[in-house]
Design a protein around this motif. Structure first.
Motif, PDB file in Angstrom:
ATOM      1  N   PRO A  45       0.815  -1.232  -0.034  1.00 25.35           N
ATOM      2  CA  PRO A  45      -0.138   0.132  -0.038  1.00 25.35           C
ATOM      3  C   PRO A  45       0.967   1.272  -0.065  1.00 25.35           C
ATOM      4  O   PRO A  45       0.372   2.288  -0.656  1.00 25.35           O
ATOM      5  CB  PRO A  45      -0.823  -0.092   1.299  1.00 25.35           C
ATOM      6  N   VAL A  46       1.871   1.320   0.633  1.00 29.99           N
ATOM      7  CA  VAL A  46       2.877   2.383   0.383  1.00 29.99           C
ATOM      8  C   VAL A  46       4.129   1.935  -0.684  1.00 29.99           C
ATOM      9  O   VAL A  46       4.766   1.130  -0.165  1.00 29.99           O
ATOM     10  CB  VAL A  46       3.417   2.783   1.747  1.00 29.99           C
ATOM     11  N   PRO A  47       4.147   2.679  -1.890  1.00 29.77           N
ATOM     12  CA  PRO A  47       4.960   2.160  -2.693  1.00 29.77           C
ATOM     13  C   PRO A  47       6.514   2.410  -2.598  1.00 29.77           C
ATOM     14  O   PRO A  47       6.642   3.369  -1.679  1.00 29.77           O
ATOM     15  CB  PRO A  47       4.594   2.885  -4.094  1.00 29.77           C
ATOM     16  N   GLN A  71      11.000   7.317   8.127  1.00 26.66           N
ATOM     17  CA  GLN A  71      11.616   8.557   7.405  1.00 26.66           C
ATOM     18  C   GLN A  71      12.512   9.075   8.456  1.00 26.66           C
ATOM     19  O   GLN A  71      12.258   9.027   9.567  1.00 26.66           O
ATOM     20  CB  GLN A  71      10.112   9.220   7.219  1.00 26.66           C
ATOM     21  N   PRO A  72      13.231   9.872   7.803  1.00 26.63           N
ATOM     22  CA  PRO A  72      14.152  10.431   8.625  1.00 26.63           C
ATOM     23  C   PRO A  72      13.818  11.343   9.555  1.00 26.63           C
ATOM     24  O   PRO A  72      12.932  12.244   9.033  1.00 26.63           O
ATOM     25  CB  PRO A  72      14.918  11.155   7.684  1.00 26.63           C
ATOM     26  N   THR A  76       6.799   5.285  11.954  1.00 28.99           N
ATOM     27  CA  THR A  76       5.467   5.630  12.127  1.00 28.99           C
ATOM     28  C   THR A  76       4.686   4.478  11.414  1.00 28.99           C
ATOM     29  O   THR A  76       5.241   3.600  10.831  1.00 28.99           O
ATOM     30  CB  THR A  76       4.876   7.004  11.413  1.00 28.99           C
ATOM     31  N   ARG A  77       3.733   4.222  11.759  1.00 27.31           N
ATOM     32  CA  ARG A  77       2.672   3.103  11.082  1.00 27.31           C
ATOM     33  C   ARG A  77       2.145   3.786   9.814  1.00 27.31           C
ATOM     34  O   ARG A  77       1.931   2.771   8.977  1.00 27.31           O
ATOM     35  CB  ARG A  77       1.452   2.963  11.933  1.00 27.31           C
ATOM     36  N   THR A  78       1.905   4.948   9.376  1.00 26.96           N
ATOM     37  CA  THR A  78       1.441   5.483   8.151  1.00 26.96           C
ATOM     38  C   THR A  78       2.638   6.415   7.652  1.00 26.96           C
ATOM     39  O   THR A  78       3.394   6.841   8.186  1.00 26.96           O
ATOM     40  CB  THR A  78       0.224   6.310   8.388  1.00 26.96           C
ATOM     41  N   ALA A  79       2.533   6.399   6.308  1.00 28.85           N
ATOM     42  CA  ALA A  79       3.425   6.938   5.597  1.00 28.85           C
ATOM     43  C   ALA A  79       3.067   8.470   5.005  1.00 28.85           C
ATOM     44  O   ALA A  79       2.758   8.856   4.077  1.00 28.85           O
ATOM     45  CB  ALA A  79       3.791   6.236   4.069  1.00 28.85           C
ATOM     46  N   GLY A  80       3.372   9.281   6.022  1.00 26.17           N
ATOM     47  CA  GLY A  80       2.719  10.771   5.955  1.00 26.17           C
ATOM     48  C   GLY A  80       3.784  11.456   4.793  1.00 26.17           C
ATOM     49  O   GLY A  80       3.176  12.405   4.217  1.00 26.17           O
ATOM     50  N   ASN A  83       2.186   8.768   0.792  1.00 27.42           N
ATOM     51  CA  ASN A  83       0.638   8.727   0.486  1.00 27.42           C
ATOM     52  C   ASN A  83      -0.323   8.719   1.735  1.00 27.42           C
ATOM     53  O   ASN A  83      -1.540   8.681   1.459  1.00 27.42           O
ATOM     54  CB  ASN A  83       0.220   7.754  -0.754  1.00 27.42           C
ATOM     55  N   GLY A  84       0.414   8.765   2.871  1.00 27.72           N
ATOM     56  CA  GLY A  84      -0.535   8.624   4.120  1.00 27.72           C
ATOM     57  C   GLY A  84      -1.214   7.396   4.379  1.00 27.72           C
ATOM     58  O   GLY A  84      -1.921   7.250   5.444  1.00 27.72           O
ATOM     59  N   ALA A  85      -0.752   6.314   3.448  1.00 29.48           N
ATOM     60  CA  ALA A  85      -1.546   4.986   3.830  1.00 29.48           C
ATOM     61  C   ALA A  85      -0.490   4.320   4.844  1.00 29.48           C
ATOM     62  O   ALA A  85       0.495   4.523   5.156  1.00 29.48           O
ATOM     63  CB  ALA A  85      -1.291   4.185   2.651  1.00 29.48           C
TER      64      ALA A  85
END
Length: 223
Positions: A45-47, A71-72, A76-80, A83-85
């Motif tokens: 879901p997060v490419p 991410q540096p 986190t559980r979601t990829a802000g 794509n926020g997924a």
């Protein structure tokens, strides 16, 4: 899905205290299976993406995350930043693969049984990609990092916990190799100054480049 791999092709090599290289650990069939799974993760879901650093620089390596999104310089559980997924769940078979890797590298299956990785950073290097010297220190756990290599070989520069420069050791990591670093070497600086295009063994399912799967314990329980 992935039973414990067979015996390594050669004996483990201690590069530094707690840092062990096991050549040829992943059988070819396992490498193909991992390549197929990683291709699925790369679609989402997060490419997979080139990570943007806080200073605006963009990493030449492409990364997709499983379990927790890196991410540096946080998880986190979601990829802000993408794509926020929510990232793909960390599968149980990957925990078992990590435990088998530790048992092989350290020769202590009892201690390895307590290993509980909950995130994987999957890095893809094309022929021009590099990774500068850095420490893996965004985790709250000091459990070992398990690194698996598939595809083209690379120069893996393994240094020391105090500084980015010397002393360091350059290790050739080839397709199927395992590298584990924990204990005194858990926070050693390390990087990939070069990939060697065209050096992959046939039959991995790779179409060029190097795939690196690193398993870690984040020590996190919630965002």
């Amino acid at each position: 899905m992935f039973p414990e791999p067979g015996a390594a092709g050669r004996e483990p090599v201690v590069v530094a205290p707690g840092a062990v290289h096991v050549p040829g650990w992943l059988p070819l069939a396992r490498q193909r299976e991992l390549v197929a799974v990683c291709r699925g993760w790369a679609r989402g879901p997060v490419p997979i993406r080139h990570t943007t650093l806080p200073n605006g620089g963009v990493m030449s390596v492409q990364t997709v995350c499983v379990g927790w999104h890196w991410q540096p310089y946080k998880y986190t559980r979601t990829a802000g930043d993408v794509n926020g997924a929510r990232v793909a769940e960390f599968p149980r078979w990957l925990v078992e693969l990590g435990r088998a890797a530790l048992a092989e590298a350290y020769g202590d299956p009892v201690a390895a049984a307590a290993y509980a990785p909950d995130t994987a950073l999957v890095n893809f290097y094309d022929g021009d990609a590099r990774m500068g010297m850095h420490q893996d220190k965004d985790e709250r756990s000091a459990a070992p990092v398990v690194s698996l290599s598939i595809g083209d070989s690379c120069v893996f520069r393994f240094g020391n916990p105090e500084r980015r420069g010397r002393p360091y050791t350059d290790v050739r990591l080839a397709s199927g190799d395992l590298f584990v670093f924990g204990g005194e070497s858990r926070f050693a600086y390390h990087g990939v100054p070069a990939v060697r295009p065209g050096t992959a063994v046939p039959g991995t399912g790779m179409r060029g480049g190097r795939l690196n799967i690193t398993l870690r314990e984040t020590g996190l329980t919630e965002d």
